[in-house]
Design a protein around this motif. Structure first.
Motif, PDB file in Angstrom:
ATOM      1  N   ALA A   1      -8.288  -4.538   0.811  1.00  0.00           N
ATOM      2  CA  ALA A   1      -7.102  -3.718   1.088  1.00  0.00           C
ATOM      3  C   ALA A   1      -6.782  -2.811  -0.094  1.00  0.00           C
ATOM      4  O   ALA A   1      -6.462  -1.623   0.078  1.00  0.00           O
ATOM      5  CB  ALA A   1      -5.911  -4.620   1.403  1.00  0.00           C
ATOM      6  N   ASP A   2      -6.867  -3.352  -1.313  1.00  0.00           N
ATOM      7  CA  ASP A   2      -6.618  -2.542  -2.503  1.00  0.00           C
ATOM      8  C   ASP A   2      -7.637  -1.411  -2.625  1.00  0.00           C
ATOM      9  O   ASP A   2      -7.294  -0.292  -3.034  1.00  0.00           O
ATOM     10  CB  ASP A   2      -6.665  -3.419  -3.759  1.00  0.00           C
ATOM     11  N   SER A   3      -8.878  -1.702  -2.277  1.00  0.00           N
ATOM     12  CA  SER A   3      -9.912  -0.656  -2.335  1.00  0.00           C
ATOM     13  C   SER A   3      -9.626   0.453  -1.328  1.00  0.00           C
ATOM     14  O   SER A   3      -9.779   1.638  -1.635  1.00  0.00           O
ATOM     15  CB  SER A   3     -11.293  -1.269  -2.050  1.00  0.00           C
ATOM     16  N   LYS A   4      -9.208   0.057  -0.113  1.00  0.00           N
ATOM     17  CA  LYS A   4      -8.876   1.061   0.903  1.00  0.00           C
ATOM     18  C   LYS A   4      -7.692   1.914   0.457  1.00  0.00           C
ATOM     19  O   LYS A   4      -7.681   3.139   0.659  1.00  0.00           O
ATOM     20  CB  LYS A   4      -8.565   0.363   2.231  1.00  0.00           C
ATOM     21  N   ALA A   5      -6.690   1.271  -0.131  1.00  0.00           N
ATOM     22  CA  ALA A   5      -5.529   2.017  -0.624  1.00  0.00           C
ATOM     23  C   ALA A   5      -5.934   2.974  -1.747  1.00  0.00           C
ATOM     24  O   ALA A   5      -5.455   4.109  -1.818  1.00  0.00           O
ATOM     25  CB  ALA A   5      -4.449   1.051  -1.112  1.00  0.00           C
ATOM     26  N   HIS A   6      -6.809   2.516  -2.629  1.00  0.00           N
ATOM     27  CA  HIS A   6      -7.281   3.355  -3.730  1.00  0.00           C
ATOM     28  C   HIS A   6      -8.004   4.603  -3.204  1.00  0.00           C
ATOM     29  O   HIS A   6      -7.858   5.700  -3.758  1.00  0.00           O
ATOM     30  CB  HIS A   6      -8.211   2.549  -4.630  1.00  0.00           C
TER      31      HIS A   6
ATOM     32  N   ILE B   1       2.302   7.730  -0.472  1.00  0.00           N
ATOM     33  CA  ILE B   1       3.464   6.839  -0.596  1.00  0.00           C
ATOM     34  C   ILE B   1       3.191   5.488   0.047  1.00  0.00           C
ATOM     35  O   ILE B   1       3.411   4.425  -0.548  1.00  0.00           O
ATOM     36  CB  ILE B   1       4.709   7.500   0.032  1.00  0.00           C
ATOM     37  N   PHE B   2       2.690   5.508   1.278  1.00  0.00           N
ATOM     38  CA  PHE B   2       2.424   4.244   1.973  1.00  0.00           C
ATOM     39  C   PHE B   2       1.268   3.478   1.325  1.00  0.00           C
ATOM     40  O   PHE B   2       1.256   2.241   1.318  1.00  0.00           O
ATOM     41  CB  PHE B   2       2.135   4.500   3.448  1.00  0.00           C
ATOM     42  N   SER B   3       0.279   4.186   0.774  1.00  0.00           N
ATOM     43  CA  SER B   3      -0.826   3.510   0.084  1.00  0.00           C
ATOM     44  C   SER B   3      -0.343   2.836  -1.184  1.00  0.00           C
ATOM     45  O   SER B   3      -0.766   1.720  -1.516  1.00  0.00           O
ATOM     46  CB  SER B   3      -1.930   4.520  -0.242  1.00  0.00           C
ATOM     47  N   VAL B   4       0.564   3.503  -1.899  1.00  0.00           N
ATOM     48  CA  VAL B   4       1.135   2.907  -3.119  1.00  0.00           C
ATOM     49  C   VAL B   4       1.990   1.700  -2.754  1.00  0.00           C
ATOM     50  O   VAL B   4       1.955   0.662  -3.436  1.00  0.00           O
ATOM     51  CB  VAL B   4       1.953   3.960  -3.900  1.00  0.00           C
ATOM     52  N   LEU B   5       2.789   1.814  -1.671  1.00  0.00           N
ATOM     53  CA  LEU B   5       3.606   0.680  -1.234  1.00  0.00           C
ATOM     54  C   LEU B   5       2.739  -0.528  -0.880  1.00  0.00           C
ATOM     55  O   LEU B   5       3.127  -1.681  -1.102  1.00  0.00           O
ATOM     56  CB  LEU B   5       4.445   1.086  -0.020  1.00  0.00           C
ATOM     57  N   ALA B   6       1.535  -0.263  -0.319  1.00  0.00           N
ATOM     58  CA  ALA B   6       0.642  -1.359   0.051  1.00  0.00           C
ATOM     59  C   ALA B   6       0.116  -2.112  -1.159  1.00  0.00           C
ATOM     60  O   ALA B   6      -0.225  -3.296  -1.061  1.00  0.00           O
ATOM     61  CB  ALA B   6      -0.527  -0.823   0.874  1.00  0.00           C
ATOM     62  N   THR B   7       0.018  -1.439  -2.293  1.00  0.00           N
ATOM     63  CA  THR B   7      -0.531  -2.081  -3.498  1.00  0.00           C
ATOM     64  C   THR B   7       0.535  -2.416  -4.532  1.00  0.00           C
ATOM     65  O   THR B   7       0.215  -3.001  -5.565  1.00  0.00           O
ATOM     66  CB  THR B   7      -1.577  -1.152  -4.157  1.00  0.00           C
ATOM     67  N   ARG B   8       1.777  -2.033  -4.270  1.00  0.00           N
ATOM     68  CA  ARG B   8       2.840  -2.281  -5.257  1.00  0.00           C
ATOM     69  C   ARG B   8       3.112  -3.779  -5.369  1.00  0.00           C
ATOM     70  O   ARG B   8       3.369  -4.448  -4.363  1.00  0.00           O
ATOM     71  CB  ARG B   8       4.115  -1.547  -4.837  1.00  0.00           C
ATOM     72  N   PRO B   9       3.071  -4.341  -6.559  1.00  0.00           N
ATOM     73  CA  PRO B   9       3.303  -5.789  -6.714  1.00  0.00           C
ATOM     74  C   PRO B   9       4.766  -6.151  -6.512  1.00  0.00           C
ATOM     75  O   PRO B   9       5.661  -5.361  -6.794  1.00  0.00           O
ATOM     76  CB  PRO B   9       2.856  -6.057  -8.164  1.00  0.00           C
TER      77      PRO B   9
END
Length: 410
Positions: free
Chosen positions: A256-261, A304-312
């Motif tokens: 998931a982190d790779s997809k967001a990146h 924005i949504f990709s950052v929200l997906a990876t935000r701790p």
């Protein structure tokens, strides 16, 4: 031809070969065994991210790995099976690299196994998957029966048991998945073989006084049953389940982190291009303002949504003795203890390890909340990808409409 159709064709081909070349003496290396190996290969391969060609090679090799028994002596079945698989693949006009992978995987199953890559490792582990399964005893009896039929001689029980113990002890699975999943049951199978061998040796030594062992057989059998029950404690299987599940969740989180990146990187480049190049030209092309705004809005929203997906998300980092007493604290997650002193954390861990219900409850909570976080990540990622996909389509259509129907007048 699609891979699924090729796999189905291989299944039908091998099935037809077993029907056209009946071997009643093959009570182990038969079509049933082939089906079991294909199923095991499918299970192991699903754990790894194989390329389409690699996955195809795994399935084809699994179907043909023992077909060589139908065309010649058993000690050459790998070579014969590889030749038959090559003949089939050439008929189907399959790519040469797949032909090589299939032949290599079949030959890698020759004892001692010698896999050189992941495809060959999967096929080798699938071929001996039963060594770490509950069906080992049944399959082992069929193998002994087949050896007796094909060699026309009965192998003494003690010799057969000793050979199997040696084989299972020296054998090791090649893939991490098979090692983790089959380890516990394989160890239990070895222990059962050792008990049988010990019993056979004792019977041979005490054959002159057979009445005495018969009189005392009930206590010995009861003792063996108690030991067997101890060996079959569910804890190891449960721990293996937790280990595999946690590993899968962590791997999915990394994906998931790779997809967001990817989304962040691609759209950052788009935004940079839009702000540095395209915006300067809007004065000359006013008809492109609305398409540019749609394109820019799509990229920004996607980021924005990709950052929200990876935000701790950091929690309080503390727990109390009352939490431990109520078994509410999950001490396996760093967010619940990172602000605690070492002594307090050690005390909490000791309390948890002394209470199996508390321990398994904590492990269950850890897996559950990992799944909750994964669900949140993938939900945001899906929104991000949907925005990017539909926004990109809308932006391209807007640019086309602006260029065709609202051209800039010279």
């Amino acid at each position: 031809m699609q891979n699924s159709l090729l796999i189905d064709a291989a299944r039908d081909y091998v099935t037809a070969q077993y029907q056209q070349h009946p071997r009643p003496d093959l009570v182990y290396h038969n079509l049933e065994h082939t089906h079991q190996v294909v199923q095991a290969a499918s299970q192991i391969a699903a754990h790894y991210r194989l390329q389409d060609d690699e996955l195809l090679a795994v399935y084809i090799a699994a179907w043909f790995h023992d077909a060589g028994y139908l065309y010649g002596p058993g000690n050459q079945h790998e070579e014969n099976g590889a030749k038959e698989a090559l003949h089939f693949l050439q008929q189907q006009q399959v790519a040469e690299n797949v032909q090589q992978m299939v032949q290599g995987a079949i030959m890698a199953t020759k004892m001692p196994q010698s896999p050189k890559n992941l495809v060959e490792q999967i096929v080798c582990d699938a071929d001996l998957f039963h060594l770490g399964s509950a069906t080992y005893s049944t399959r082992n009896k069929l193998l002994r029966q087949e050896v007796a039929l094909t060699h026309e001689q009965e192998i003494p029980a003690t010799q057969w048991l000793a050979g199997n113990i040696r084989f299972l002890t020296e054998h090791h699975y090649w893939t991490d998945y098979a090692r983790t999943l089959q380890k516990q049951q394989k160890e239990e199978n070895i222990e059962k073989l050792k008990k049988k061998l010990e019993k056979k040796n004792k019977e041979a030594q005490d054959s002159a006084a057979a009445v005495v062992p018969a009189a005392g057989s009930a206590p010995a059998t009861a003792t063996e049953k108690v030991k067997e029950k101890k060996l079959k404690k569910p804890e190891r299987g449960v721990e293996t389940m937790f280990r595999i599940t946690s590993t899968n969740h962590i791997r999915l989180s990394s994906m998931a982190d790779s997809k967001a990146h990817i989304m962040i990187s691609v759209n950052s480049i788009i935004i940079s291009f839009m702000l540095t190049v395209l915006v300067r030209r809007l004065e000359d092309y006013p008809n492109m303002i609305i398409p540019a705004i749609i394109f820019l809005t799509t990229s920004v929203t996607t980021v924005i949504f990709s950052v929200l997906a990876t935000r701790p998300n950091v929690t309080s980092g503390t727990f109390t003795k009352n939490d431990i007493a109520k078994k509410d604290a999950n001490l396996l997650f760093f967010g619940n203890f990172y602000k605690m002193q070492l002594e307090e954390y050690q005390w909490g861990m000791k309390q948890m390890m002394e209470d199996s219900d508390f321990l398994y409850s904590s492990m269950t909570k850890d897996v559950y909340y990992l799944g909750v976080v994964l669900g949140h990540k993938y939900r945001l990622l899906r929104i991000s990808y949907n925005i990017f996909m539909f926004g990109l389509i809308a932006s391209v259509l807007a640019f086309v409409i602006a260029a065709i129907f609202f051209p800039v007048k010279a």
